[in-house]
Write a protein that holds these residues in place. Structure first.
Motif, PDB file in Angstrom:
ATOM      1  N   PRO A  78      15.722  46.278  77.596  1.00  0.00           N
ATOM      2  CA  PRO A  78      15.926  47.553  78.276  1.00  0.00           C
ATOM      3  C   PRO A  78      14.935  47.760  79.416  1.00  0.00           C
ATOM      4  N   GLU A  79      15.389  48.476  80.427  1.00  0.00           N
ATOM      5  CA  GLU A  79      14.493  48.869  81.506  1.00  0.00           C
ATOM      6  C   GLU A  79      13.502  49.889  80.955  1.00  0.00           C
ATOM      7  N   PHE A  80      12.372  49.991  81.616  1.00  0.00           N
ATOM      8  CA  PHE A  80      11.354  50.933  81.169  1.00  0.00           C
ATOM      9  C   PHE A  80      11.887  52.365  81.223  1.00  0.00           C
ATOM     10  N   SER A  81      12.720  52.660  82.195  1.00  0.00           N
ATOM     11  CA  SER A  81      13.299  54.004  82.295  1.00  0.00           C
ATOM     12  C   SER A  81      14.156  54.312  81.069  1.00  0.00           C
ATOM     13  N   THR A  82      14.842  53.313  80.530  1.00  0.00           N
ATOM     14  CA  THR A  82      15.639  53.509  79.316  1.00  0.00           C
ATOM     15  C   THR A  82      14.725  53.824  78.139  1.00  0.00           C
ATOM     16  N   ILE A  83      13.629  53.088  78.021  1.00  0.00           N
ATOM     17  CA  ILE A  83      12.661  53.331  76.944  1.00  0.00           C
ATOM     18  C   ILE A  83      12.114  54.750  77.051  1.00  0.00           C
ATOM     19  N   LEU A  84      11.781  55.176  78.265  1.00  0.00           N
ATOM     20  CA  LEU A  84      11.251  56.529  78.444  1.00  0.00           C
ATOM     21  C   LEU A  84      12.283  57.594  78.083  1.00  0.00           C
ATOM     22  N   LYS A  85      13.546  57.386  78.453  1.00  0.00           N
ATOM     23  CA  LYS A  85      14.606  58.331  78.086  1.00  0.00           C
ATOM     24  C   LYS A  85      14.737  58.425  76.572  1.00  0.00           C
ATOM     25  N   VAL A  86      14.697  57.289  75.908  1.00  0.00           N
ATOM     26  CA  VAL A  86      14.827  57.260  74.447  1.00  0.00           C
ATOM     27  C   VAL A  86      13.648  57.981  73.799  1.00  0.00           C
ATOM     28  N   ILE A  87      12.446  57.673  74.241  1.00  0.00           N
ATOM     29  CA  ILE A  87      11.252  58.301  73.666  1.00  0.00           C
ATOM     30  C   ILE A  87      11.284  59.809  73.871  1.00  0.00           C
ATOM     31  N   LYS A  88      11.667  60.232  75.077  1.00  0.00           N
ATOM     32  CA  LYS A  88      11.735  61.675  75.353  1.00  0.00           C
ATOM     33  C   LYS A  88      12.795  62.343  74.484  1.00  0.00           C
ATOM     34  N   ALA A  89      13.963  61.735  74.357  1.00  0.00           N
ATOM     35  CA  ALA A  89      15.038  62.302  73.537  1.00  0.00           C
ATOM     36  C   ALA A  89      14.650  62.361  72.065  1.00  0.00           C
ATOM     37  N   LEU A  90      13.829  61.426  71.617  1.00  0.00           N
ATOM     38  CA  LEU A  90      13.368  61.411  70.229  1.00  0.00           C
ATOM     39  C   LEU A  90      12.220  62.392  69.992  1.00  0.00           C
ATOM     40  N   LYS A  91      11.780  63.047  71.062  1.00  0.00           N
ATOM     41  CA  LYS A  91      10.690  64.028  71.011  1.00  0.00           C
ATOM     42  C   LYS A  91       9.391  63.398  70.528  1.00  0.00           C
ATOM     43  N   ILE A  92       9.145  62.198  71.035  1.00  0.00           N
ATOM     44  CA  ILE A  92       7.906  61.483  70.742  1.00  0.00           C
ATOM     45  C   ILE A  92       7.092  61.442  72.026  1.00  0.00           C
ATOM     46  N   LYS A  93       5.796  61.674  71.920  1.00  0.00           N
ATOM     47  CA  LYS A  93       4.919  61.610  73.088  1.00  0.00           C
ATOM     48  C   LYS A  93       4.064  60.357  73.003  1.00  0.00           C
ATOM     49  N   LEU A  94       3.966  59.662  74.111  1.00  0.00           N
ATOM     50  CA  LEU A  94       3.052  58.527  74.214  1.00  0.00           C
ATOM     51  C   LEU A  94       1.791  59.005  74.909  1.00  0.00           C
ATOM     52  N   HIS A  95       0.641  58.519  74.499  1.00  0.00           N
ATOM     53  CA  HIS A  95      -0.587  58.818  75.216  1.00  0.00           C
ATOM     54  C   HIS A  95      -1.347  57.537  75.427  1.00  0.00           C
ATOM     55  N   ALA A  96      -2.211  57.588  76.386  1.00  0.00           N
ATOM     56  CA  ALA A  96      -3.075  56.451  76.670  1.00  0.00           C
ATOM     57  C   ALA A  96      -4.499  56.832  76.313  1.00  0.00           C
ATOM     58  N   SER A  97      -5.256  55.869  75.851  1.00  0.00           N
ATOM     59  CA  SER A  97      -6.667  56.119  75.588  1.00  0.00           C
ATOM     60  C   SER A  97      -7.433  54.852  75.933  1.00  0.00           C
ATOM     61  N   ALA A  98      -8.658  55.051  76.326  1.00  0.00           N
ATOM     62  CA  ALA A  98      -9.513  53.906  76.645  1.00  0.00           C
ATOM     63  C   ALA A  98      -9.951  53.263  75.346  1.00  0.00           C
ATOM     64  N   GLY A  99     -10.126  51.982  75.388  1.00  0.00           N
ATOM     65  CA  GLY A  99     -10.574  51.271  74.199  1.00  0.00           C
ATOM     66  C   GLY A  99     -10.320  49.806  74.326  1.00  0.00           C
TER      67      GLY A  99
END
Length: 103
Positions: free
Chosen positions: A75-96
Motif C-alpha cells: 500500500p501507498e503511505f497515503s493508504t496507510i494514513l487513511k486506514v490509521i485515521k479511520a481506525l481512530k489510532i494516532k501515531l506519534h514520534a519520539s526520540a530514542g
C-alpha cells in the motif's frame, strides 16, 4: 486421545481501541523494516473493526483494502494514513535509540 488445535487469530483479542493501539505499537517496534508486520497488524485491526465499515470511512473499496493489507500488498503511505485515521489510532514520534551512522 488426540489433541485438537484451533488456529489462533489476533482479531479475537482486539476488543477495545486501546487493545488495537497497543497491538499496532508493538508491531511497529517489531517490524523488520519492510512494513510486513505493520501491514499484518493493520489487516488484523481492520478485520476486528469490520472491513466494510473501514471501506466506507476511508473511501477505499473493501477489495482494495484486502489487497493493500494482504501479505503481498504494497500500500501507498497515503493508504496507510487513511486506514490509521479511520481506525481512530494516532501515531506519534519520539526520540530514542541510536542515531543513524554517517555515510
Amino acid at each position: 486421545m488426540s489433541e485438537q488445535f484451533s488456529r489462533w487469530d489476533p482479531v479475537d483479542q482486539l476488543q477495545s481501541e486501546e487493545d488495537m493501539a497497543m497491538y499496532l505499537d508493538a508491531c511497529l517496534e517489531e517490524d523488520p523494516g519492510d512494513g510486513s508486520v505493520v501491514r499484518a497488524a493493520l489487516n488484523d485491526i481492520a478485520r476486528a473493526q469490520g472491513m466494510t465499515q473501514l471501506a466506507k470511512a476511508t473511501g477505499i473499496t473493501r477489495e482494495g483494502l484486502y489487497k493493500a493489507l494482504s501479505p503481498t500488498g504494497n500500500p501507498e503511505f497515503s493508504t496507510i494514513l487513511k486506514v490509521i485515521k479511520a481506525l481512530k489510532i494516532k501515531l506519534h514520534a519520539s526520540a530514542g535509540g541510536e542515531p543513524l551512522a554517517a555515510a
